[in-house]
Design a protein around this motif. Sequence first.
Motif, PDB file in Angstrom:
ATOM      1  N   SER A  10       0.857  -1.184   0.000  1.00  0.00           N
ATOM      2  CA  SER A  10       0.000   0.000   0.000  1.00  0.00           C
ATOM      3  C   SER A  10       0.890   1.230   0.000  1.00  0.00           C
ATOM      4  CB  SER A  10      -0.918   0.019   1.225  1.00  0.00           C
ATOM      5  OG  SER A  10      -1.838  -1.060   1.176  1.00  0.00           O
ATOM      6  N   GLU A  12       0.835   5.597   0.178  1.00  0.00           N
ATOM      7  CA  GLU A  12       0.180   6.889   0.357  1.00  0.00           C
ATOM      8  C   GLU A  12       1.180   7.990   0.046  1.00  0.00           C
ATOM      9  OE1 GLU A  12      -1.356   7.223   4.272  1.00  0.00           O
ATOM     10  OE2 GLU A  12      -2.964   5.756   3.972  1.00  0.00           O
ATOM     11  N   PRO A  17      -4.222   7.918  -0.543  1.00  0.00           N
ATOM     12  CA  PRO A  17      -3.946   6.532  -0.949  1.00  0.00           C
ATOM     13  C   PRO A  17      -3.759   6.414  -2.463  1.00  0.00           C
ATOM     14  CG  PRO A  17      -6.256   6.794  -0.318  1.00  0.00           C
ATOM     15  CD  PRO A  17      -5.580   8.084   0.019  1.00  0.00           C
ATOM     16  N   LEU A  19      -1.853   3.233  -3.803  1.00  0.00           N
ATOM     17  CA  LEU A  19      -1.903   1.784  -4.021  1.00  0.00           C
ATOM     18  C   LEU A  19      -2.561   1.130  -2.818  1.00  0.00           C
ATOM     19  CD1 LEU A  19       1.748   1.146  -5.344  1.00  0.00           C
ATOM     20  CD2 LEU A  19      -0.325   1.488  -6.706  1.00  0.00           C
ATOM     21  N   ARG A  20      -3.333   0.066  -3.067  1.00  0.00           N
ATOM     22  CA  ARG A  20      -4.034  -0.628  -1.986  1.00  0.00           C
ATOM     23  C   ARG A  20      -3.832  -2.132  -2.117  1.00  0.00           C
ATOM     24  NH1 ARG A  20      -7.380   3.002  -4.346  1.00  0.00           N
ATOM     25  NH2 ARG A  20      -8.115   4.795  -3.135  1.00  0.00           N
ATOM     26  N   ASN A  21      -3.057  -2.691  -1.209  1.00  0.00           N
ATOM     27  CA  ASN A  21      -2.917  -4.139  -1.083  1.00  0.00           C
ATOM     28  C   ASN A  21      -2.526  -4.803  -2.413  1.00  0.00           C
ATOM     29  OD1 ASN A  21      -2.953  -6.479   0.515  1.00  0.00           O
ATOM     30  ND2 ASN A  21      -5.028  -7.006  -0.172  1.00  0.00           N
ATOM     31  N   THR A  45       3.662   1.359  -8.822  1.00  0.00           N
ATOM     32  CA  THR A  45       4.115   0.068  -8.316  1.00  0.00           C
ATOM     33  C   THR A  45       5.561  -0.179  -8.729  1.00  0.00           C
ATOM     34  OG1 THR A  45       1.862  -0.822  -8.449  1.00  0.00           O
ATOM     35  CG2 THR A  45       3.665  -2.415  -8.328  1.00  0.00           C
ATOM     36  N   CYS A  59       5.161   3.733   2.321  1.00  0.00           N
ATOM     37  CA  CYS A  59       4.809   2.391   1.858  1.00  0.00           C
ATOM     38  C   CYS A  59       4.565   1.461   3.040  1.00  0.00           C
ATOM     39  CB  CYS A  59       5.935   1.813   0.991  1.00  0.00           C
ATOM     40  SG  CYS A  59       6.124   2.594  -0.620  1.00  0.00           S
ATOM     41  N   ARG A  60       3.602   0.569   2.872  1.00  0.00           N
ATOM     42  CA  ARG A  60       3.365  -0.519   3.816  1.00  0.00           C
ATOM     43  C   ARG A  60       3.270  -1.814   3.033  1.00  0.00           C
ATOM     44  NH1 ARG A  60      -0.327   3.237   5.489  1.00  0.00           N
ATOM     45  NH2 ARG A  60      -2.040   1.995   4.599  1.00  0.00           N
ATOM     46  N   SER A 224      -7.349   1.748 -10.393  1.00  0.00           N
ATOM     47  CA  SER A 224      -7.463   2.634  -9.221  1.00  0.00           C
ATOM     48  C   SER A 224      -6.596   2.157  -8.060  1.00  0.00           C
ATOM     49  CB  SER A 224      -8.932   2.746  -8.775  1.00  0.00           C
ATOM     50  OG  SER A 224      -9.743   3.229  -9.822  1.00  0.00           O
ATOM     51  N   GLY A 225      -5.362   1.748  -8.369  1.00  0.00           N
ATOM     52  CA  GLY A 225      -4.417   1.377  -7.319  1.00  0.00           C
ATOM     53  C   GLY A 225      -4.574  -0.011  -6.763  1.00  0.00           C
ATOM     54  N   GLU A 226      -5.427  -0.835  -7.381  1.00  0.00           N
ATOM     55  CA  GLU A 226      -5.664  -2.189  -6.884  1.00  0.00           C
ATOM     56  C   GLU A 226      -5.496  -3.209  -8.015  1.00  0.00           C
ATOM     57  OE1 GLU A 226      -8.889  -1.853  -3.361  1.00  0.00           O
ATOM     58  OE2 GLU A 226      -9.687  -1.448  -5.357  1.00  0.00           O
TER      59      GLU A 226
END
Length: 529
Positions: A10, A12, A17, A19-21, A45, A59-60, A224-226
């Motif tokens: 993820s 931010e 946000p 990227l998500r997961n 990414t 980043c996470r 959309s980041g996923e």
Amino acid sequence: MSLLEIDGLSLEIHGEPILRNVSMQVEPGRVLGVIGESGSGKSMTAFSVLQLLPNGSQCRGSISLAGQDILSASEADLCSIRGRVAGMVFQEPMTALNPLQTIGAQVAETILVHERVPRSEALVRAADALRRAELPPEKFPLTRYPHELSGGQRQRVVIAMAIALRPKLLIADEPTTALDVTTQAQILDLLKRLVVEEDMGLMLISHDLAVVADLADDLVIMRSGEVVESGPAHGLFRKMKHPYSRALLEASGHVPERNSAAQEQALLRVSNVIREYQTHTHGWWGRVAQVRAVDDVSFEIRKGESLGLVGESGCGKSTLTRAILGLEEIQGGEILLDGTPVVSHHRVNRDVRRRMQVVFQDPYGSFNPRWRVDRLITEPFHLLDGPPAGAERETAIVEALESVGLSADDSRKYIHEFSGGQRQRIAIARALIIKPDLIILDEAVSALDVSVRAQVLDLLAGLADRFGLTYLFISHDLSVVRSITERVLVMKSGRIVEEGPTDSVFDKPHHAYTKQLVAAAPVLPADVA
């Protein structure tokens, strides 16, 4: 163990946000295609892998590259990884290269940054990297500058820089977007060969499913980041489950509906046109030579017709376009619009010129960023003897914007406030505002996402039916030309080498050059869902 493994990433930027997961992996000797439209997060990414992120990024999750934890690595460790463990090929080679340095010096710099070796040795290794990128020094000396190379050759230099240290992972971000179909095919073949020969992993980023169809072993589709869908490429093409994936697939082969038919009467007639340039063979003081950019070209466009013009960079398409618009002086032949010369006595006929407009490839570059939309789209008013003013001008602006699917409120905005597809709609509105008969579209959709491209093609087809427009559609993308034109011209080295109904030319080409173009065009697998 995977060469690159991204798990639950993820991102931010300043709390927003991005990227998500996100999870994906790249194996040695395999190609991962990352597909998505602008804003889907595919480039972010890739930048996360090398930590080439803007300030305020957080980043996470986890990113493991060749067994090393990227998110916990120090900046010194990251500097060692970039180029040595993972190389990057950027979308626009001219901006990725230094125009003041030779290609040899730029490839050698990659080596010198990472290794303490003599400059002479770095240049020898640079020559080897350029040779592996299919730029042999005996034909392309290390002393050449980027401006002396074609677009495809510049992209090969960028690839040579990325592979100079034989990295384990190569990331290619839209490496073929603005290239001709034959050059695009050559670059993709080169990347595939490097993967096989070097046993590298390749992360290939693209907005076009057809580009990666024959190359990717695995696919990841982002929105959309996923990640919305992923899996082996062949299986994914055969059975796409997510609605977004299927929408991308359908947009790649979209054919707009058109109801009006072309008339028999010719609107534009180009007869035996010749355009020559003078050039110096060896610098400014070298021998003067004549270059014939347009060589005895003849054709006509009927009223209400969409005519395609295809060919590689340097074939003369743009020179011919400028000549039709009266922006290039011709040395022979004539160009007539409804029987009237475009240029008479070395002067452009304003009555003829106002009946022709052009939509350029890069709408942002063709607009003044300091002007609002209302002023931008009224630029063609200078061609009118009595341009509208006051309420009549405002009405014309609103009508032009609404005809391309925008609103009256958009007239007060600046061009940077719009997406790429919206900018192209504004460019079309500018062309429409003086109600021309002929619109020349010069690579007008080549840089757009496939879904936006489909929308713009539908818009153009609808406008042609509504206003009786005639189009000259110039593109290196054969699928686009096939979807919107009735006839096509194929141009090579300044000459028209083949012409005819679009489907006939592409299905049964006669000239060897046309066959080469058709064979190089990317296509989706025949058994897609």
